[in-house]
Scaffold this motif. Structure first.
Motif, PDB file in Angstrom:
ATOM      1  N   LEU A  72      10.976   2.485   5.419  1.00 52.70           N
ATOM      2  CA  LEU A  72      10.096   2.189   6.498  1.00 52.70           C
ATOM      3  C   LEU A  72       9.396   0.893   6.848  1.00 52.70           C
ATOM      4  CD1 LEU A  72       9.403   5.656   8.195  1.00 52.70           C
ATOM      5  CD2 LEU A  72      11.490   4.745   7.699  1.00 52.70           C
ATOM      6  N   ALA A  73       8.110   0.871   5.696  1.00 52.08           N
ATOM      7  CA  ALA A  73       7.920   0.231   5.801  1.00 52.08           C
ATOM      8  C   ALA A  73       7.949  -1.306   5.523  1.00 52.08           C
ATOM      9  CB  ALA A  73       6.658   0.918   4.260  1.00 52.08           C
ATOM     10  N   GLN A  74       9.672  -0.999   4.284  1.00 46.32           N
ATOM     11  CA  GLN A  74      10.386  -2.590   4.033  1.00 46.32           C
ATOM     12  C   GLN A  74      11.090  -2.569   4.666  1.00 46.32           C
ATOM     13  OE1 GLN A  74      11.805  -0.319   0.255  1.00 46.32           O
ATOM     14  NE2 GLN A  74      12.187  -2.875  -0.464  1.00 46.32           N
ATOM     15  N   LEU A  75      11.259  -2.012   5.930  1.00 43.69           N
ATOM     16  CA  LEU A  75      12.341  -2.041   7.255  1.00 43.69           C
ATOM     17  C   LEU A  75      11.417  -2.908   7.985  1.00 43.69           C
ATOM     18  CD1 LEU A  75      14.690   1.153   7.940  1.00 43.69           C
ATOM     19  CD2 LEU A  75      15.280  -1.193   7.210  1.00 43.69           C
ATOM     20  N   SER A  76      10.361  -2.242   8.394  1.00 40.47           N
ATOM     21  CA  SER A  76       9.016  -2.686   9.186  1.00 40.47           C
ATOM     22  C   SER A  76       8.831  -4.396   8.254  1.00 40.47           C
ATOM     23  CB  SER A  76       8.041  -1.913   8.267  1.00 40.47           C
ATOM     24  OG  SER A  76       6.914  -2.512  10.160  1.00 40.47           O
ATOM     25  N   LEU A  77       9.287  -4.769   7.477  1.00 37.96           N
ATOM     26  CA  LEU A  77       8.595  -5.674   6.986  1.00 37.96           C
ATOM     27  C   LEU A  77       9.966  -6.545   6.921  1.00 37.96           C
ATOM     28  CD1 LEU A  77       7.324  -7.826   5.089  1.00 37.96           C
ATOM     29  CD2 LEU A  77       8.262  -7.086   2.679  1.00 37.96           C
ATOM     30  N   ALA A  78      11.504  -5.933   7.075  1.00 35.95           N
ATOM     31  CA  ALA A  78      12.758  -7.099   7.554  1.00 35.95           C
ATOM     32  C   ALA A  78      12.595  -7.330   8.943  1.00 35.95           C
ATOM     33  CB  ALA A  78      13.129  -5.674   6.551  1.00 35.95           C
ATOM     34  N   ILE A 105       0.599  -1.300   0.275  1.00 37.39           N
ATOM     35  CA  ILE A 105      -0.150   0.048  -0.361  1.00 37.39           C
ATOM     36  C   ILE A 105       0.532   1.429   0.071  1.00 37.39           C
ATOM     37  CG2 ILE A 105      -2.177   1.337   1.410  1.00 37.39           C
ATOM     38  CD1 ILE A 105      -2.730  -0.947   2.234  1.00 37.39           C
ATOM     39  N   VAL A 106       2.090   1.399   0.948  1.00 41.45           N
ATOM     40  CA  VAL A 106       2.514   3.029   1.391  1.00 41.45           C
ATOM     41  C   VAL A 106       3.556   2.523  -0.472  1.00 41.45           C
ATOM     42  CG1 VAL A 106       4.859   3.495   1.983  1.00 41.45           C
ATOM     43  CG2 VAL A 106       3.202   2.314   3.410  1.00 41.45           C
ATOM     44  N   GLU A 107       4.102   1.822  -1.173  1.00 42.07           N
ATOM     45  CA  GLU A 107       4.461   1.265  -2.051  1.00 42.07           C
ATOM     46  C   GLU A 107       4.094   1.434  -3.606  1.00 42.07           C
ATOM     47  OE1 GLU A 107       8.551  -1.450  -4.105  1.00 42.07           O
ATOM     48  OE2 GLU A 107       6.350  -2.423  -3.558  1.00 42.07           O
ATOM     49  N   ARG A 108       2.856   1.549  -3.244  1.00 39.65           N
ATOM     50  CA  ARG A 108       1.680   1.938  -4.644  1.00 39.65           C
ATOM     51  C   ARG A 108       1.899   3.585  -4.416  1.00 39.65           C
ATOM     52  NH1 ARG A 108      -1.129  -1.797  -4.153  1.00 39.65           N
ATOM     53  NH2 ARG A 108      -2.530  -1.098  -2.260  1.00 39.65           N
ATOM     54  N   HIS A 109       1.450   4.268  -2.991  1.00 41.83           N
ATOM     55  CA  HIS A 109       1.193   5.241  -2.789  1.00 41.83           C
ATOM     56  C   HIS A 109       2.503   6.298  -2.959  1.00 41.83           C
ATOM     57  CE1 HIS A 109      -3.206   6.197  -1.608  1.00 41.83           C
ATOM     58  NE2 HIS A 109      -2.680   4.544  -1.105  1.00 41.83           N
ATOM     59  N   CYS A 110       2.946   5.795  -2.000  1.00 42.12           N
ATOM     60  CA  CYS A 110       4.363   6.798  -2.264  1.00 42.12           C
ATOM     61  C   CYS A 110       5.328   6.273  -3.340  1.00 42.12           C
ATOM     62  CB  CYS A 110       5.359   6.204  -0.954  1.00 42.12           C
ATOM     63  SG  CYS A 110       4.446   7.305   0.122  1.00 42.12           S
ATOM     64  N   GLY A 111       5.643   5.151  -3.683  1.00 44.72           N
ATOM     65  CA  GLY A 111       7.043   4.959  -4.707  1.00 44.72           C
ATOM     66  C   GLY A 111       8.026   4.184  -4.375  1.00 44.72           C
ATOM     67  N   PRO A 112       8.387   3.407  -4.976  1.00 44.48           N
ATOM     68  CA  PRO A 112       9.590   2.479  -4.462  1.00 44.48           C
ATOM     69  C   PRO A 112      10.741   3.076  -3.975  1.00 44.48           C
ATOM     70  CG  PRO A 112       9.708   2.386  -7.223  1.00 44.48           C
ATOM     71  CD  PRO A 112       8.899   2.733  -6.600  1.00 44.48           C
ATOM     72  N   GLN A 113      10.860   4.000  -3.971  1.00 45.44           N
ATOM     73  CA  GLN A 113      12.287   5.024  -3.782  1.00 45.44           C
ATOM     74  C   GLN A 113      11.995   5.554  -2.734  1.00 45.44           C
ATOM     75  OE1 GLN A 113      15.438   4.765  -5.627  1.00 45.44           O
ATOM     76  NE2 GLN A 113      14.302   3.389  -6.265  1.00 45.44           N
ATOM     77  N   HIS A 114      11.026   6.992  -2.283  1.00 45.19           N
ATOM     78  CA  HIS A 114       9.859   7.100  -1.149  1.00 45.19           C
ATOM     79  C   HIS A 114      10.666   6.738  -0.297  1.00 45.19           C
ATOM     80  CE1 HIS A 114       7.818   9.683   1.264  1.00 45.19           C
ATOM     81  NE2 HIS A 114       7.877  10.703   0.458  1.00 45.19           N
ATOM     82  N   GLN A 115      10.952   7.832   1.342  1.00 45.49           N
ATOM     83  CA  GLN A 115      11.839   7.301   2.615  1.00 45.49           C
ATOM     84  C   GLN A 115      10.528   6.462   3.106  1.00 45.49           C
ATOM     85  OE1 GLN A 115      15.006   7.160   3.879  1.00 45.49           O
ATOM     86  NE2 GLN A 115      13.990   7.238   6.048  1.00 45.49           N
ATOM     87  N   GLN A 116       9.264   7.067   2.850  1.00 37.92           N
ATOM     88  CA  GLN A 116       8.308   6.532   3.677  1.00 37.92           C
ATOM     89  C   GLN A 116       8.436   4.821   3.169  1.00 37.92           C
ATOM     90  OE1 GLN A 116       6.907   8.257   5.753  1.00 37.92           O
ATOM     91  NE2 GLN A 116       5.830   6.231   7.029  1.00 37.92           N
ATOM     92  N   THR A 117       8.435   4.548   1.753  1.00 41.30           N
ATOM     93  CA  THR A 117       8.385   3.253   1.364  1.00 41.30           C
ATOM     94  C   THR A 117       9.808   2.578   2.355  1.00 41.30           C
ATOM     95  OG1 THR A 117       7.474   3.673  -0.886  1.00 41.30           O
ATOM     96  CG2 THR A 117       8.748   1.576  -0.658  1.00 41.30           C
TER      97      THR A 117
END
Length: 263
Positions: free
Chosen positions: A72-78, A58-70
């Motif tokens: 953070l979402a990736q780090l949460s997933l990791a 959801i975050v990636e779709r809204h912010c794009g793959p290079q965005h800092q918020q994305t």
């Protein structure tokens, strides 16, 4: 407990946000990330991963793959993969985030520290302790450059650095950096704070490894008492402090050499 209440409130918030904006709205994703953290705190690792996996796209779709918020979402997933024992997946995702951040912010930006620390912990879980230590050293450098040598963010970083020293067999280094984390925790949070209790526990464990039984016992007793005073008996470090204290009671005391000049 505190985290149970937090989880319930976040679940209520998600239901409200989904009804108002739909299940794939950015506001829903932000609450999902917080909920993933709450699941982690409660030891609900499967739910932690499920929630993080839902939030990230959801975050990636809204912010794009290079965005800092994305990122953070990736780090949460990791982190969620790490909580579930999939450390190779955690390393892979955290390294992807680090590559993105270094490309957009450079190699010394303070925001890299959180990524470096997660990557370090994951490498440690895979047995690559030298790599872990090197990554933590980068995190320390970035944080000191940005915030100075007395910033509260360094408390956790020093604790991780101490852990790396211990894993490499440098028990004196482990104790030294745990003591530095404790000094900073007391300086920034005072003597009656959760981070101080955790730092006391780490110091006790390091002293026990060095067979400094009296020091270990004193710190473990202080940690146990503080966790109880703060109502944090459910915290994992509370149980660890109790185990250190029990080990001290079953070990003969080893006198600590006096500090030079303070006989």
């Amino acid at each position: 407990g505190h985290f149970d209440k937090m989880k319930a409130l976040l679940q209520q918030s998600i239901a409200i946000q989904e009804k108002r904006f739909g299940p794939n709205h950015a506001k829903v994703a932000r609450v999902l990330m917080l909920l993933s953290d709450a699941h982690e705190s409660l030891g609900e690792v499967k739910e932690q991963l499920d929630t993080a996996e839902r939030a990230f796209p959801i975050v990636e779709r809204h912010c794009g793959p290079q965005h800092q918020q994305t990122c953070l979402a990736q780090l949460s997933l990791a982190k969620a993969y790490g909580s579930n024992g999939n450390f190779q997946k955690q390393v892979m995702i955290a390294q992807q985030v680090l590559n993105i951040q270094e490309g957009s912010m450079g190699t010394h930006h303070p925001q890299l520290a959180m990524t470096l620390l997660q990557l370090a912990v994951a490498h440690g879980k895979l047995g690559d302790f030298e790599h872990k230590k090197a990554l933590v050293e980068r995190a320390i450098e970035a944080q000191k450059r940005a915030f100075g040598s007395e910033h509260l963010r360094l408390i956790e970083t020093y604790s991780t650095y101490a852990e790396a020293h211990g894993e490499l067999g440098d028990l004196k280094g482990q104790r030294k950096w745990n003591e530095e984390a404790l000094r900073l925790a007391r300086s920034k949070h005072g003597d009656e704070h959760q981070k101080t209790a955790i730092a006391l526990t780490n110091c006790a464990s390091a002293s026990l490894a060095l067979k400094k039984i009296t020091a270990a016992k004193n710190d473990a007793e202080a940690a146990v008492a503080l966790f109880e005073k703060l109502g944090l008996k459910e915290h994992p470090a509370y149980g660890h402090a109790q185990r250190v204290l029990e080990s001290c009671k079953n070990s003969p005391a080893v006198p600590i050499p006096p500090t030079p000049g303070h006989m």
